[in-house]
Design a protein around this motif. Structure first.
Motif, PDB file in Angstrom:
ATOM      1  N   UNK A 195     -12.981   4.708   7.962  1.00 34.28           N
ATOM      2  CA  UNK A 195     -12.726   3.377   7.407  1.00 34.28           C
ATOM      3  C   UNK A 195     -12.993   2.274   8.433  1.00 34.28           C
ATOM      4  N   UNK A 249      -8.467  -8.128  13.087  1.00 40.21           N
ATOM      5  CA  UNK A 249      -7.130  -7.639  12.729  1.00 40.21           C
ATOM      6  C   UNK A 249      -7.083  -6.119  12.567  1.00 40.21           C
ATOM      7  N   UNK A 250      -8.087  -5.421  13.060  1.00 39.96           N
ATOM      8  CA  UNK A 250      -8.056  -3.958  12.979  1.00 39.96           C
ATOM      9  C   UNK A 250      -7.502  -3.373  14.271  1.00 39.96           C
ATOM     10  N   UNK A 309     -15.055   1.021  -0.215  1.00 38.23           N
ATOM     11  CA  UNK A 309     -15.459   0.250   0.958  1.00 38.23           C
ATOM     12  C   UNK A 309     -16.970   0.047   0.959  1.00 38.23           C
ATOM     13  N   UNK A 317     -20.753   0.000   1.896  1.00 33.34           N
ATOM     14  CA  UNK A 317     -21.634   0.881   2.652  1.00 33.34           C
ATOM     15  C   UNK A 317     -23.054   0.341   2.533  1.00 33.34           C
ATOM     16  N   UNK A 361      -9.341  -4.437  17.229  1.00 33.02           N
ATOM     17  CA  UNK A 361     -10.072  -3.179  17.256  1.00 33.02           C
ATOM     18  C   UNK A 361      -9.687  -2.288  18.428  1.00 33.02           C
ATOM     19  N   UNK A 376     -12.773  -7.374  11.755  1.00 33.25           N
ATOM     20  CA  UNK A 376     -12.839  -6.947  13.159  1.00 33.25           C
ATOM     21  C   UNK A 376     -11.518  -7.263  13.870  1.00 33.25           C
ATOM     22  N   UNK A 390     -16.607  -1.382  13.388  1.00 33.69           N
ATOM     23  CA  UNK A 390     -16.231  -1.624  14.785  1.00 33.69           C
ATOM     24  C   UNK A 390     -16.775  -0.521  15.675  1.00 33.69           C
ATOM     25  N   UNK A 393     -21.963  -9.281  10.100  1.00 40.66           N
ATOM     26  CA  UNK A 393     -21.202  -9.462   8.866  1.00 40.66           C
ATOM     27  C   UNK A 393     -21.119  -8.139   8.109  1.00 40.66           C
ATOM     28  N   UNK A 398     -21.402  -5.150   9.405  1.00 42.50           N
ATOM     29  CA  UNK A 398     -20.509  -4.234  10.148  1.00 42.50           C
ATOM     30  C   UNK A 398     -19.054  -4.560   9.831  1.00 42.50           C
ATOM     31  N   UNK A 399     -18.742  -5.858   9.775  1.00 40.65           N
ATOM     32  CA  UNK A 399     -17.345  -6.213   9.506  1.00 40.65           C
ATOM     33  C   UNK A 399     -16.935  -5.729   8.115  1.00 40.65           C
ATOM     34  N   UNK A 400     -17.873  -5.772   7.181  1.00 39.94           N
ATOM     35  CA  UNK A 400     -17.545  -5.297   5.829  1.00 39.94           C
ATOM     36  C   UNK A 400     -17.293  -3.792   5.800  1.00 39.94           C
ATOM     37  N   UNK A 401     -17.781  -3.117   6.815  1.00 41.59           N
ATOM     38  CA  UNK A 401     -17.544  -1.673   6.913  1.00 41.59           C
ATOM     39  C   UNK A 401     -16.397  -1.380   7.872  1.00 41.59           C
ATOM     40  N   UNK A 402     -15.476  -2.324   7.967  1.00 42.85           N
ATOM     41  CA  UNK A 402     -14.306  -2.141   8.832  1.00 42.85           C
ATOM     42  C   UNK A 402     -13.059  -2.587   8.090  1.00 42.85           C
ATOM     43  N   UNK A 403     -11.923  -2.034   8.467  1.00 40.70           N
ATOM     44  CA  UNK A 403     -10.675  -2.288   7.746  1.00 40.70           C
ATOM     45  C   UNK A 403      -9.634  -2.850   8.716  1.00 40.70           C
ATOM     46  N   UNK A 404      -9.113  -4.011   8.382  1.00 42.50           N
ATOM     47  CA  UNK A 404      -8.085  -4.629   9.217  1.00 42.50           C
ATOM     48  C   UNK A 404      -6.847  -4.950   8.403  1.00 42.50           C
ATOM     49  N   UNK A 405      -5.860  -5.558   9.078  1.00 46.32           N
ATOM     50  CA  UNK A 405      -4.631  -5.943   8.387  1.00 46.32           C
ATOM     51  C   UNK A 405      -4.939  -6.895   7.227  1.00 46.32           C
ATOM     52  N   UNK A 462     -14.704   5.556   1.242  1.00 41.03           N
ATOM     53  CA  UNK A 462     -14.869   4.794   2.475  1.00 41.03           C
ATOM     54  C   UNK A 462     -16.343   4.772   2.875  1.00 41.03           C
ATOM     55  N   UNK A 463     -16.674   3.936   3.845  1.00 41.07           N
ATOM     56  CA  UNK A 463     -18.061   3.826   4.301  1.00 41.07           C
ATOM     57  C   UNK A 463     -18.615   5.200   4.647  1.00 41.07           C
ATOM     58  N   UNK A 493      -7.412  -6.695   5.371  1.00 41.24           N
ATOM     59  CA  UNK A 493      -8.042  -5.954   4.271  1.00 41.24           C
ATOM     60  C   UNK A 493      -6.999  -5.330   3.352  1.00 41.24           C
TER      61      UNK A 493
END
Lengths: 447, 484
Positions: A111, A102-103, B5, B7, B283, A100, A115, B63, B65-72, B456-457, B74
């Motif tokens: 993807x 770092x996105x 990712x 799902x 986000x 969350x 969020x 948790x 939801x976070x697994x279905x999101x992509x950040x730096x 992806x999700x 990731x």
């Protein structure tokens, strides 16, 4: 520390290149040195230094601790637009998950479903609380949301008018931002009268004309009173074709009149009353409005859709309103918003659930009433000054100068607002109620 | 790098379905409670309907939801113009200190820690940008632009030509916020076409600048990653016309320690601390957009600022001719704490190295991909062209390779643009993987691209349906169901 990080390297600890890698990469781009890659004329090149010392993580952390430890450890009874409720640990731990935190904005929705769904849930919960159909994915704060509401009114109202009416109790800071934001559009901000901490309906009727774009009121007000004439305000605005904008927050919304039921066209406020501790005014601009204005809404909107496998998905939608596409004709210049705070607010609201949120809101009524009663018994104080119901906070009259009382209380370890020569304002919630007995005792000493 | 990712799918009665994750938090799990309150009935609502779930259920929900999101954290996130750097964890810890959780309306005397940090950050930013005075108040880059424009407006009004200077010049390749912020402040926007080399066309600028010019807004290096080599001539043209020069700080990560906006002739700038100084993007926000100015403009900055008194204490003060406020309090304080901590950690050597490695990484990555890059030499980012391919499809397909794609289709000066900014945080190995993803997609056919993403999700999302059949809350979904 002579500018070396803890690995003994000169450079950023977050740039992972080994000397050999740097060498190989320079070879690949045909450069002898990284500085060769900068295309900067010598006449404007910077050859000095910033004079900022590099530190290890431990030293940087201790340095900031050291600075912040110079803040006095006061028990705050402060509100006036920035509120604290106890934030459950769940909010910190889940909102800080890297995926969350770092996105970026969900420009690639496939993807970033997590969020997007969380923001959709935030929007949905605020739709339930306001009764209005559209909630955006956040503005900066209450003040900028109010200003954006006035600009929305200017876009959707057919009248040639340019007046925005605000109540006498409006915070000076909020008015300042409202004026700064609307000056470019040529709007005029005017004040209408109040009566014992509430809207003066007669004064409003007098000030209203068909050239008014928007009427603003708050519930609860900046002075902590609960408005008793909101439906009248809604009717009056409606009679003149003006929008009615109501300022409130998600805790108050749990028990106070539903904005949609009193004719509110826009609801603004600081939704970070749920989800954030006091943060020197950092907040979350709530923005809700009616469905008919959806194409004129500022900021991002998350909508449901389907993907190629026909599954329920979420995506940013109606982006053609926004600055990255519509540029100078966008509904707002906002780009970066407060999405992560909205995530925290949603988690906190879901944690409380409907019964917990109603209980919290009721506490805000009874705690304020009880504390006002007790302060009224203190010699030299009369509380509350307004014969109204209150939410979280109230104004008390002081026989002594209010500034001196606030200053003396600070010496006793408490912070309250001095809002007039002989008026202090006190805010009490679940976050500071444990200290109420000590606060009353301190008032007895200094009042 | 292969990527699938998470799902989470709904499995209600032991029957696995291929539906999208069925949210626990939804209209289907709400409870309606009667509102009973100490207040009189006429002041209260009747009912409240919200989800009612236990803490363990919520922990799992978020948790997942976070697994279905992509950040730096990731994977690579070379989103051009957004500077998606690694966000150091220790800065989260310092921002979470109880001593940082203070209310704004306390006395200066009781807030010496907060004010000392703010004073320190004003000072750091002034040094880094070559500016004389800084306000930390704007809560985002666009808010910084708006504050800067208000400063320019106040300056021209003080000079007596505020009325006639009603135009702001913006290059066609500028960020959309530049245009929108200028319009918000009531200015007419004059769009300046780029020259053939992708930079400011001096003749066009000469023609555009004049008595009506209040401000010229420019980012340098520009959105193509190109340094405006003629920046001194640009400054001269704008200043000779009586206008001011504004620096959009979105691309400052290209310059740390190599050049400063103040030395190039810029009068006003904003800093995107969520880009250059590594505070997390969360986000979409919160960020912070402090605004810096040269000494002649300091009196107009938003109020309050922080200064040191003769006795060494810190106090808030209102600049003499302040434009007032752009945030209800003083901006996104917790973000400012993180930015301060980051700068205090890196110091001169770290900051300089961050930009050096950011530029090295962009150049190295560019040298390893097959897509054509029409403009150069570039600094921290480059804009490749997808050529005959649709850049949006390229981006969707890149998701299947476990990387976040570049910014697409912008700036428009490059056809089917892929605007790429890897930042300094990536290793050579990661950049090679990124290049492999670019090249794999480069060689794929349109059919494969338009079917992406698959791993992806969500599969490709129907944007048209989302906009045509607006469903912006559970209520709207509920209405959907009843129609069926």
């Amino acid at each position: 520390m002579s500018g070396r990080n803890e690995r003994g390297e000169r450079g950023s600890p977050y740039a992972p290149h080994t000397a050999a890698e740097t060498e190989a990469m320079l070879d690949a781009v045909d450069a002898d040195d990284v500085t060769d890659l900068f295309d900067i004329p010598e006449s404007v090149a910077f050859d000095g230094d910033f004079g900022i010392e590099a530190r290890t993580e431990r030293d940087a952390e201790r340095h900031v601790w050291g600075l912040l430890s110079r803040n006095d450890d006061l028990t705050e009874f402060l509100g006036r637009g920035h509120y604290e409720h106890y934030v459950p640990s769940l909010v910190d731990h889940l909102s800080q998950r890297s995926e969350f935190l770092t996105s970026y904005t969900q420009y690639q929705p496939e993807i970033t479903q997590g969020f997007l769904q969380a923001l959709f849930e935030y929007q949905s919960m605020l739709v339930e609380l306001t009764g209005l159909e559209i909630v955006n994915a956040s503005m900066y704060d209450h003040a900028s949301a109010l200003a954006e509401a006035a600009l929305l009114a200017a876009r959707v109202r057919s009248t040639d008018g340019d007046r925005v009416l605000v109540p006498e109790y409006l915070l000076a800071e909020r008015r300042d931002i409202l004026e700064n934001y609307t000056d470019g559009a040529g709007l005029a901000v005017e004040t209408y009268g109040t009566d014992d901490g509430n809207v003066d309906v007669d004064a409003l009727a007098e000030a209203l004309d068909d050239d008014v774009l928007m009427v603003y009121a708050e519930n609860p007000t900046t002075r902590g009173t609960i408005e008793e004439h909101l439906a009248d305000v809604g009717d009056l605005a409606d009679d003149h074709g003006a929008l009615f904008c109501l300022g409130t927050d998600p805790v108050a919304l749990a028990v106070l009149q539903e904005p949609a039921s009193v004719g509110a066209d826009v609801v603004v406020g600081d939704a970070a009353a749920l989800g954030l501790p006091t943060a020197y005014g950092m907040g979350l601009g709530l923005f809700a409005t009616r469905e008919e204005f959806v194409r004129q809404v500022p900021g991002r909107l998350v909508g449901a859709s389907e993907d190629a496998a026909d599954r329920r998905t979420y995506t940013l939608t109606l982006q053609t309103r926004e600055q990255h596409i519509r540029r100078e004709r966008a509904t707002s210049n906002i780009c970066t918003n407060q999405a992560w705070v909205a995530l925290r607010t949603a988690i906190h609201a879901a944690y409380l659930g409907p019964a917990g949120l109603v209980d919290l809101a009721n506490d805000c009524v009874t705690l304020a009433a009880d504390l006002a009663d007790r302060l009224d018994d203190v010699s030299g104080l009369q509380a509350p000054v307004h014969d109204r119901h209150h939410f979280r906070e109230f104004v008390a009259h002081t026989d002594q100068p209010a500034a001196a009382i606030a200053s003396d209380l600070e010496a006793e370890g408490f912070a309250v607002h001095a809002v007039g020569e002989h008026e202090v304002q006190v805010c009490v919630t679940d976050a500071n109620e444990h200290a109420v007995d000590r606060l009353v005792a301190a008032f007895e000493e200094v009042a | 790098m292969r990527y699938d990712q998470a799902r989470w799918t709904h499995d209600k009665n032991g029957e696995s379905t291929d539906d999208q994750y069925e949210p626990l938090l939804s209209e289907k799990n709400t409870e309606e409670v009667e509102v009973e309150s100490p207040l009189p009935d006429e002041l209260t609502r009747d009912t409240v309907e919200l989800p009612g779930l236990s803490e363990p259920e919520l922990a799992r929900h978020y948790t997942r939801l976070s697994q279905m999101n992509y950040g730096v954290d990731s994977g690579p996130y070379p989103l051009g113009s957004c500077t998606m750097k690694y966000n150091p964890k220790f800065t989260e810890d310092v921002a979470a200190l109880p001593s940082a959780a203070v209310h704004h309306d306390r006395s200066d005397r009781s807030l010496q820690g907060t004010l000392a940090l703010m004073h320190g950050l004003q000072d750091y930013l002034a040094r880094i940008g070559g500016m004389d005075a800084v306000s930390l108040q704007p809560p985002a880059g666009a808010a910084g632009e708006f504050a800067g424009i208000l400063v320019a407006k106040a300056y021209h009004e003080a000079e007596g030509d505020g009325e006639t200077r009603d135009e702001i010049i913006v290059p066609d390749s500028a960020h959309g916020t530049n245009f929108a912020s200028a319009a918000l402040a009531g200015y007419d926007v004059v769009e300046l076409p780029s020259g053939d080399d992708g930079r400011v066309d001096l003749e066009a600028l000469e023609a555009a600048a004049g008595d009506r010019t209040a401000l010229f807004m420019l980012t340098n290096p520009n959105t193509l990653g190109l340094f405006e080599r003629n920046i001194e001539e640009i400054a001269e043209i704008v200043h000779d016309a009586g206008g001011l020069l504004y620096y959009d700080g979105a691309n400052l990560n290209a310059l740390l320690g190599q050049a400063r906006p103040g030395d190039m002739g810029f009068d006003i700038m904003h800093y995107n601390v969520h880009k250059t100084f590594a505070t997390p993007h969360g986000g979409g926000g919160p960020g912070a957009g402090p605004v810096g100015v040269v000494s002649d403009l300091a009196e107009f900055l938003p109020a309050p600022r922080v200064r040191e008194t003769d006795s060494g204490a810190y106090e808030r003060f209102d600049p003499e001719s302040t434009v007032g406020k752009v945030h209800g309090f003083e901006g996104n304080w917790l973000v400012l704490v993180k930015a301060y901590a980051y700068i205090a950690r890196l110091g001169d050597v770290g900051l300089e190295d961050a930009s050096a490695k950011a530029v090295l990484n962009a150049n190295y990555l560019a040298s390893q991909i097959e897509y054509e890059i029409p403009f150069g030499p570039f600094h921290h980012e480059f804009v490749a062209s997808a050529g005959d391919q649709d850049a949006a499809d390229v981006a969707k397909r890149m998701l299947d390779y476990g990387v976040h794609p570049p910014t697409t289709k912008w700036p428009e000066i490059v056809p089917e643009a892929l605007m790429t900014e890897p930042t300094e945080i990536e290793t050579k190995e990661t950049l090679d993987q990124l290049a492999a993803a670019f090249d794999a997609v480069h060689d794929e056919d349109d059919e494969t691209l338009s079917a992406a993403p698959e791993r992806t999700t969500a599969r490709r999302i129907d944007q048209t349906s989302a906009a045509r059949d607006l469903r912006l809350s559970w209520r709207a979904l509920g209405a959907d169901d009843s129609e069926e």
